[in-house]
Design an enzyme around this catalytic site. Structure first.
Site, PDB file in Angstrom:
ATOM      1  N   CYS A   1       0.843  -1.188   0.000  1.00  9.43           N
ATOM      2  CA  CYS A   1       0.000   0.000   0.000  1.00  9.43           C
ATOM      3  C   CYS A   1       0.879   1.239   0.000  1.00  9.43           C
ATOM      4  CB  CYS A   1      -0.912  -0.010   1.226  1.00  9.43           C
ATOM      5  SG  CYS A   1      -1.893   1.506   1.393  1.00  9.43           S
TER       6      CYS A   1
ATOM      7  N   HIS B   1       0.742   3.894   1.503  1.00  7.38           N
ATOM      8  CA  HIS B   1       0.926   4.568   2.785  1.00  7.38           C
ATOM      9  C   HIS B   1       1.457   3.623   3.861  1.00  7.38           C
ATOM     10  CE1 HIS B   1      -0.709   8.404   1.515  1.00  7.38           C
ATOM     11  NE2 HIS B   1      -1.536   7.702   0.776  1.00  7.38           N
TER      12      HIS B   1
END
Length: 530
Positions: free
Chosen positions: A221, A223
């Protein structure tokens, strides 16, 4: 095609057939055709690609003309979003849908909830695109069906002016079909795998595909930590694969968004191939962290040595076999990634950042625009950011630098509700409110999206309903918290039978069976209470 011209076309066709067609009504056939404007996903892809290209040109001429979208994980969610947009704003101009790989992993995989690491079935991506457009097409059919029923009522009442007004609304009907920016993650394999999946996505209706420069089998991901990028040559091969897919399928205006995760990615899986100093491979390798060596005595068993920056470099390699980039090199790598992608076939950029900061984004975009003047971004207004805390801290830091007294605030605790009514919090909220317009004007952001908003809204609304319905409020928890609001706010799905197609089914029964049709919309239908 107007209503009348479509009707005339079917009248001519049916009139040319033998008597076996005499019970086919040109008017009914025309209505069904107008309710199904897009025959295939490729029709949708070509239509929406044209919209997106025009929107890009509009933004180049005027940065206030930016576009927006919300991520949707189900066709119904996308449908209700577009119905709401038409209700509140009168049109769907510059409003898109976003298809998030994160939400497919978390909500649409047969394995159940998964982390955003490209472990879900790749077929789930085109399946969701097709599902979204199925629901948007149904929204068109439902809205037009309502206009047709009103038209019949006006004609039955002999109200020619009302009938003419309704026919004009039908002729000028704006479809709920809008562009989808669709996430192909890191391409789900090599460039051939990327091409094959891109074809399926385009055939389902995607006019815009977003691809990132992470290693496909190490994808994380955007983040989270542990992101690993690929050399430019690998990424550019996948950009070309997507372009070939668009061209093969007759969508020359298809849009490619090249995403770079380099700002937060400190690792690479491989050392780039380089043939001469200053080429792309050499530039990529120049960011490697390591130690310069003087002789073979500085090299241990299994070490790798490359020539970079004119010297022999021993890159730092982790136990995983991955190589490490120099700390602090992220922004330079982002700029190189973006320029390279635009110069080799990408149309838009996506820079994944660790915080929503217009100044930080603008600093990178301005460097990119020194080489590619019309460079523009798709930007992730991510729920992974704590927007309240980030902007309160931005205001705090700015005021502190200006010499303003901030002793009344604890920077680490600015999320606290005790600050909600303060001057600092009010200023932070003002900046959040204008973030999209500011980013479009100052940082080259053409498209603002929120990746996972409907994931969060579904959780929040369900929590509120569960608390009330299973608590003291009982049934009032549903009536007061949901249905009463639906009625008063004019939410389309309060008439859930209508939303699911019951009225359209009745129309079709009448078309097919005439007076013998058994319809659901009679006086005993409880939907008449709304």
């Amino acid at each position: 095609m107007t209503y009348q011209s479509t009707l005339d076309q079917f009248a001519t066709l049916i009139g040319s057939k033998d008597s076996s067609w005499q019970e086919i009504s040109p008017e009914y056939a025309a209505r069904m055709a107008l309710q199904n404007r897009f025959q295939t996903g490729l029709d949708i892809a070509r239509y929406t690609a044209g919209i997106m290209r025009q929107d890009m040109a509009d933004y180049d001429a005027d940065s206030s003309q930016y576009t927006q979208s919300l991520g949707c994980w189900h066709g119904f969610i996308g449908q209700q979003k577009m119905i709401a947009i038409k209700k509140h704003f009168g049109n769907t101009n510059k409003k898109y849908l976003y298809l998030s790989g994160w939400m497919i992993a978390a909500l649409r995989s047969e394995f159940g909830p998964l982390p955003d690491q490209s472990m879900h079935e790749k077929t789930a991506v085109p399946m969701l695109i097709e599902e979204l457009y199925t629901f948007l097409r149904q929204a068109d059919a439902r809205e037009l069906g309502g206009l047709f029923r009103q038209l019949d009522a006006a004609k039955d009442a002999g109200d020619a002016a009302k009938a003419a007004e309704l026919q004009q609304q039908i002729d000028n009907h704006q479809t709920h079909i809008v562009p989808i920016i669709a996430d192909i993650d890191a391409g789900f394999g090599n460039e051939e795998a990327t091409y094959l999946l891109a074809k399926k996505m385009i055939e389902a209706g995607a006019c815009c595909i977003q691809i990132e420069n992470q290693v496909s089998d190490e994808k994380q991901c955007g983040h989270q930590d542990g992101k690993v990028t690929v050399p430019h040559a690998d990424f550019l091969a996948k950009i070309r694969a997507v372009r070939y897919a668009f061209l093969e399928l007759g969508v020359p205006d298809g849009v490619i968004v090249a995403r770079t995760d380099s700002l937060g990615a400190g690792l690479t899986k491989q050392i780039a191939v380089t043939k001469e100093p200053g080429d792309l491979g050499d530039l990529y390798n120049s960011f490697l962290d390591g130690d310069y060596v003087q002789s073979a005595d500085d090299i241990a068993n299994g070490d790798v040595v490359v020539k970079a920056n004119g010297k022999l470099l021993k890159p730092k390699r982790l136990a995983s076999g991955l190589f490490q980039f120099r700390p602090g090199s992220g922004e330079d790598r982002v700029v190189l990634d973006c320029i390279t992608s635009l110069q080799h076939g990408a149309d838009l950029l996506w820079i994944e950042t660790e915080k929503p900061h217009v100044g930080q984004i603008a600093a990178m975009v301005n460097r990119i625009r020194e080489v590619v003047p019309n460079a523009k971004l798709v930007y992730n207004n991510s729920p992974s950011f704590n927007w309240t805390l980030n902007f309160r801290q931005q205001v705090f830091d700015g005021w502190q630098q200006e010499g303003k007294d901030v002793s009344a605030y604890d920077r680490a605790k600015l999320m606290s509700a005790e600050y909600d009514a303060t001057e600092l919090a009010i200023e932070a909220d003002r900046r959040i409110q204008t973030f999209q317009a500011d980013g479009a004007r100052e940082a080259g952001i053409f498209h603002h999206l929120i990746t996972l908003p409907t994931y969060h809204t579904a959780a929040l609304s369900t929590d509120n309903l569960a608390k009330e319905y299973f608590g003291e409020a009982g049934m009032l928890g549903y009536v007061e918290g949901v249905q009463r609001k639906e009625i008063r706010q004019g939410i389309a799905c309060v008439k859930h039978q209508n939303m699911a197609g019951s009225d359209m089914g009745d129309d079709h029964k009448e078309y097919f069976s005439g007076d013998a049709a058994l319809k659901a919309s009679g006086k005993d239908n409880t939907m008449n209470q709304f």
